[in-house]
Design a protein around this motif. Structure first.
Motif, PDB file in Angstrom:
ATOM      1  N   GLY A   1       0.893  -1.174  -0.165  1.00 53.02           N
ATOM      2  CA  GLY A   1       0.105   0.092   0.020  1.00 53.02           C
ATOM      3  C   GLY A   1       0.988   1.254  -0.277  1.00 53.02           C
ATOM      4  O   GLY A   1       0.354   2.220  -0.721  1.00 53.02           O
ATOM      5  N   PHE A   2       1.824   1.369   0.822  1.00 47.09           N
ATOM      6  CA  PHE A   2       2.968   2.411   0.599  1.00 47.09           C
ATOM      7  C   PHE A   2       3.446   2.681  -0.461  1.00 47.09           C
ATOM      8  O   PHE A   2       3.493   3.829  -0.959  1.00 47.09           O
ATOM      9  CB  PHE A   2       3.777   2.048   1.811  1.00 47.09           C
TER      10      PHE A   2
ATOM     11  N   ALA B   1       2.351  23.090  -9.686  1.00 49.35           N
ATOM     12  CA  ALA B   1       1.801  22.530  -8.262  1.00 49.35           C
ATOM     13  C   ALA B   1       2.583  21.443  -7.689  1.00 49.35           C
ATOM     14  O   ALA B   1       2.686  21.459  -6.463  1.00 49.35           O
ATOM     15  CB  ALA B   1       0.404  22.182  -8.694  1.00 49.35           C
ATOM     16  N   SER B   2       3.096  20.514  -8.814  1.00 46.18           N
ATOM     17  CA  SER B   2       3.841  19.516  -8.165  1.00 46.18           C
ATOM     18  C   SER B   2       5.134  20.047  -7.609  1.00 46.18           C
ATOM     19  O   SER B   2       5.669  19.491  -6.578  1.00 46.18           O
ATOM     20  CB  SER B   2       4.112  18.576  -9.355  1.00 46.18           C
ATOM     21  N   ALA B   3       5.765  21.198  -8.127  1.00 46.56           N
ATOM     22  CA  ALA B   3       6.870  21.720  -7.557  1.00 46.56           C
ATOM     23  C   ALA B   3       6.968  22.104  -6.142  1.00 46.56           C
ATOM     24  O   ALA B   3       7.745  21.952  -5.232  1.00 46.56           O
ATOM     25  CB  ALA B   3       7.587  22.735  -8.496  1.00 46.56           C
ATOM     26  N   MET B   4       5.734  22.694  -5.948  1.00 52.93           N
ATOM     27  CA  MET B   4       5.386  23.270  -4.578  1.00 52.93           C
ATOM     28  C   MET B   4       5.135  22.141  -3.777  1.00 52.93           C
ATOM     29  O   MET B   4       5.461  22.148  -2.432  1.00 52.93           O
ATOM     30  CB  MET B   4       4.193  24.221  -4.475  1.00 52.93           C
ATOM     31  N   SER B   5       4.309  21.189  -4.277  1.00 49.55           N
ATOM     32  CA  SER B   5       4.252  19.935  -3.412  1.00 49.55           C
ATOM     33  C   SER B   5       5.566  19.253  -2.796  1.00 49.55           C
ATOM     34  O   SER B   5       5.669  18.743  -1.697  1.00 49.55           O
ATOM     35  CB  SER B   5       3.359  18.898  -4.086  1.00 49.55           C
ATOM     36  N   VAL B   6       6.422  19.113  -3.668  1.00 50.08           N
ATOM     37  CA  VAL B   6       7.977  18.416  -3.651  1.00 50.08           C
ATOM     38  C   VAL B   6       8.601  19.247  -2.590  1.00 50.08           C
ATOM     39  O   VAL B   6       8.970  18.608  -1.646  1.00 50.08           O
ATOM     40  CB  VAL B   6       8.713  18.035  -5.037  1.00 50.08           C
ATOM     41  N   THR B   7       8.216  20.570  -2.683  1.00 46.76           N
ATOM     42  CA  THR B   7       9.057  21.274  -1.807  1.00 46.76           C
ATOM     43  C   THR B   7       8.505  21.530  -0.392  1.00 46.76           C
ATOM     44  O   THR B   7       9.244  21.351   0.763  1.00 46.76           O
ATOM     45  CB  THR B   7       9.150  22.852  -2.367  1.00 46.76           C
ATOM     46  N   LEU B   8       7.347  21.455  -0.358  1.00 49.15           N
ATOM     47  CA  LEU B   8       6.710  21.126   1.108  1.00 49.15           C
ATOM     48  C   LEU B   8       6.898  19.778   1.641  1.00 49.15           C
ATOM     49  O   LEU B   8       6.962  19.744   3.000  1.00 49.15           O
ATOM     50  CB  LEU B   8       5.174  21.212   0.992  1.00 49.15           C
ATOM     51  N   CYS B   9       7.024  18.789   0.934  1.00 47.49           N
ATOM     52  CA  CYS B   9       7.155  17.498   1.425  1.00 47.49           C
ATOM     53  C   CYS B   9       8.616  17.571   1.941  1.00 47.49           C
ATOM     54  O   CYS B   9       9.011  16.994   2.897  1.00 47.49           O
ATOM     55  CB  CYS B   9       7.197  16.435   0.120  1.00 47.49           C
ATOM     56  N   MET B  10       9.669  18.037   1.241  1.00 48.32           N
ATOM     57  CA  MET B  10      11.104  18.246   1.728  1.00 48.32           C
ATOM     58  C   MET B  10      11.074  19.088   3.038  1.00 48.32           C
ATOM     59  O   MET B  10      11.860  18.649   3.961  1.00 48.32           O
ATOM     60  CB  MET B  10      11.906  19.003   0.565  1.00 48.32           C
TER      61      MET B  10
ATOM     62  N   ALA C   1       4.592   6.271  -2.410  1.00 47.38           N
ATOM     63  CA  ALA C   1       6.011   6.022  -2.738  1.00 47.38           C
ATOM     64  C   ALA C   1       5.915   6.322  -4.383  1.00 47.38           C
ATOM     65  O   ALA C   1       6.702   7.283  -4.907  1.00 47.38           O
ATOM     66  CB  ALA C   1       6.816   4.883  -2.454  1.00 47.38           C
ATOM     67  N   TRP C   2       5.077   5.849  -5.172  1.00 45.46           N
ATOM     68  CA  TRP C   2       5.044   5.938  -6.611  1.00 45.46           C
ATOM     69  C   TRP C   2       4.277   7.062  -6.922  1.00 45.46           C
ATOM     70  O   TRP C   2       4.801   7.708  -7.908  1.00 45.46           O
ATOM     71  CB  TRP C   2       4.095   5.037  -7.174  1.00 45.46           C
ATOM     72  N   PRO C   3       3.151   7.749  -6.300  1.00 45.19           N
ATOM     73  CA  PRO C   3       2.851   9.182  -6.415  1.00 45.19           C
ATOM     74  C   PRO C   3       3.831  10.060  -6.172  1.00 45.19           C
ATOM     75  O   PRO C   3       3.928  11.204  -6.924  1.00 45.19           O
ATOM     76  CB  PRO C   3       1.675   9.262  -5.651  1.00 45.19           C
ATOM     77  N   ALA C   4       4.567   9.881  -5.274  1.00 45.79           N
ATOM     78  CA  ALA C   4       5.660  10.873  -4.759  1.00 45.79           C
ATOM     79  C   ALA C   4       6.782  11.102  -5.785  1.00 45.79           C
ATOM     80  O   ALA C   4       6.936  11.969  -6.156  1.00 45.79           O
ATOM     81  CB  ALA C   4       6.138  10.608  -3.368  1.00 45.79           C
ATOM     82  N   GLY C   5       7.151   9.901  -6.424  1.00 44.88           N
ATOM     83  CA  GLY C   5       7.855   9.893  -7.507  1.00 44.88           C
ATOM     84  C   GLY C   5       7.571  10.631  -8.672  1.00 44.88           C
ATOM     85  O   GLY C   5       8.399  11.251  -9.423  1.00 44.88           O
ATOM     86  N   ARG C   6       6.245  10.081  -9.073  1.00 37.95           N
ATOM     87  CA  ARG C   6       5.705  10.584 -10.339  1.00 37.95           C
ATOM     88  C   ARG C   6       5.560  12.239  -9.927  1.00 37.95           C
ATOM     89  O   ARG C   6       5.632  12.942 -11.071  1.00 37.95           O
ATOM     90  CB  ARG C   6       4.212  10.212 -10.307  1.00 37.95           C
ATOM     91  N   ALA C   7       5.436  12.840  -8.911  1.00 43.47           N
ATOM     92  CA  ALA C   7       5.205  14.347  -8.794  1.00 43.47           C
ATOM     93  C   ALA C   7       6.399  14.726  -8.896  1.00 43.47           C
ATOM     94  O   ALA C   7       6.423  16.000  -9.427  1.00 43.47           O
ATOM     95  CB  ALA C   7       4.697  14.526  -7.095  1.00 43.47           C
ATOM     96  N   VAL C   8       7.575  14.331  -8.291  1.00 46.40           N
ATOM     97  CA  VAL C   8       8.932  14.865  -8.660  1.00 46.40           C
ATOM     98  C   VAL C   8       9.197  14.928 -10.294  1.00 46.40           C
ATOM     99  O   VAL C   8       9.673  15.873 -10.802  1.00 46.40           O
ATOM    100  CB  VAL C   8      10.089  14.075  -8.280  1.00 46.40           C
ATOM    101  N   GLY C   9       8.735  13.867 -11.193  1.00 47.03           N
ATOM    102  CA  GLY C   9       8.722  13.755 -12.417  1.00 47.03           C
ATOM    103  C   GLY C   9       7.962  15.117 -13.119  1.00 47.03           C
ATOM    104  O   GLY C   9       8.481  15.774 -14.018  1.00 47.03           O
TER     105      GLY C   9
END
Length: 294
Positions: A24-25, A264-273, A30-38
């Motif tokens: 599930g993780f 939006a994905s760039a901001m999401s990745v930054t917030l995640c970091m 993990a997969w959506p997070a990696g996709r968001a980075v791309g």
């Protein structure tokens, strides 16, 4: 499996137990997070094919005043929300541990958390209505002037924080209560025989031994508060005058209103970091992997 040692068998069974959660993780986190980075490295409006733009989205983000304002509002919301939520949760947990074992009381305290965010937001939107709301009716009964609450730029974010404190303090109380029940009772009995006051026992015994639970509550509460969206979407829609346009609301706006999925994905990745850095720092400072019970 006669050829396996007891330790290897325990490890194997442990991995088998976590395997469903691990799947599930990987699939949903993990997969959506990696996709968001791309996606964050592209310009994509959801309608046409994305094209690669490198780090342009991140450069634009650093120059975006709305991004920094959203982060500032989110941090302010956390400061409004977390301290009082944790203090009330801890107070309720100590009260339940000392005064009652009633399942009804525990259920009543946890009930607000079991309701959906949207339902809670709708109920409080009606209760805080400046004209028809019951809250203004109550304070008017005591001779106080009616307030705008969610319609006032100075009160809107405070009102949203109050709503979520009411909803989440029950969960904090249950987590703290579980931690309190792991503390040996003989520690309190010994301290009582030595003439230690209740406040001193709370400060010298309860708080130190609750540290692992406190870390968990702090980390999950802060990261959850930075992701506040649905309550704001229902009650204020980012207003009035952008006073509740927190970072996640701004991210969703860019993705689905402005069709800037890459940005939006760039901001999401930054917030995640940022949240990852906060979590690691918090766990290091409070020694999350250690317990004073050992």
């Amino acid at each position: 499996m006669p050829f396996m040692s007891r330790k290897m068998k325990n490890s194997l069974f442990g991995y088998l137990f976590i395997f469903p959660a691990l799947i599930g993780f990987l699939l949903f986190y993990a997969w959506p997070a990696g996709r968001a980075v791309g996606i964050s490295l592209t310009d994509w409006n959801l309608l046409s094919e994305p094209y690669y733009v490198g780090t342009d989205n991140y450069v634009d983000m650093l120059e975006d005043d709305q991004f920094w304002n959203g982060l500032k509002l989110s941090a302010y919301y956390v400061l409004l929300n977390i301290p009082l939520q944790i203090m009330l949760g801890l107070f309720l947990a100590v009260a339940m541990d000392r005064l009652t074992k009633s399942l009804f009381v525990k259920a009543a305290i946890l009930l607000p958390y079991l309701l959906s965010n949207v339902l809670v937001a709708l109920v409080w939107l009606w209760m805080l209505d400046p004209i028809l709301g019951i809250v203004n009716s109550l304070i008017s009964f005591f001779g106080l002037a009616p307030q705008a609450y969610l319609g006032d730029p100075d009160q809107a974010l405070i009102s949203v924080a109050a709503i979520n404190i009411w909803r989440h303090m029950g969960l904090c109380a249950m987590l703290f209560l579980a931690g309190l029940q792991t503390i040996p009772k003989y520690l309190y009995e010994s301290a009582s025989l030595e003439g230690v006051t209740e406040f001193q026992m709370f400060r010298k015994i309860t708080l130190p031994l609750l540290r692992p639970v406190m870390v968990f509550v702090l980390v999950t509460s802060v990261t959850g508060s930075f992701q506040i969206f649905d309550t704001i979407a229902v009650t204020t829609a980012g207003g009035p005058l952008d006073s509740t346009r927190v970072i996640v609301y701004y991210i969703v706006q860019n993705a689905f209103s402005f069709y800037k999925m890459g940005y939006a994905s760039a901001m999401s990745v930054t917030l995640c970091m940022i949240m990852l850095a906060y979590t690691l720092l918090q766990m290091h400072i409070m020694r999350a992997s250690e317990s004073d019970l050992n």
